[in-house]
Design a protein around this motif. Structure first.
Motif: not given
Length: 139
Positions: A31, A34, A39, A42, A72
């Motif tokens: 979380r 992001e 990215l 993530v 992603m």
């Protein structure tokens, strides 16, 4: 810095044998990464969380992690992420005892790795497929 703390906490929880606590820490890390626009991180966290969820028997959550990896991968557009995603999908299908689908995903991943001149990664996927009942002939 907050993402690093969450990841360190996930590592400590994992080493202590607490998969659920590690997953919770990975949730926080994903979380925060992001929100910060990190990215590729993530993707990495979702991949780690998928492994932890699979180990904990949380198959639905592991599938959710694959969906995040897909999102992603589309946003980032790096071929290596596509290969990692295909391999993760193979691993997920293998954990669900769906060898034909696992083999197909590992084949696709091996092909992508070969296109990227990453023979060791391609060999790993081929070895996974060969370990299935029926080995190389499983489709």
């Amino acid at each position: 810095a907050q993402v690093d703390v969450a990841m360190d906490l996930a590592d400590l929880n994992f080493r202590a044998g607490s998969l659920e606590a590690a997953i919770t820490s990975l949730d926080l890390g994903a979380r925060l990464a992001e929100e910060a626009g990190l990215l590729p991180l993530v993707f990495d966290i979702a991949e780690a969380r998928r492994v932890a969820n699979a180990a904990a028997g949380n198959n639905a959550d592991a599938l959710g992690d694959i969906r995040l990896m897909e999102r992603m991968s589309r946003l980032i557009g790096m071929p290596a992420l596509d290969a990692r995603l295909c391999e993760a999908q193979g691993d997920h299908n293998h954990s669900l005892s769906i060898p034909g689908a696992a083999a197909a995903w590992w084949d696709k991943s091996a092909t992508l790795w070969e296109e990227l001149s990453r023979g060791d990664d391609a060999a790993r996927c081929k070895a996974k497929k060969a370990s299935l009942p029926g080995g190389e002939t499983t489709v």
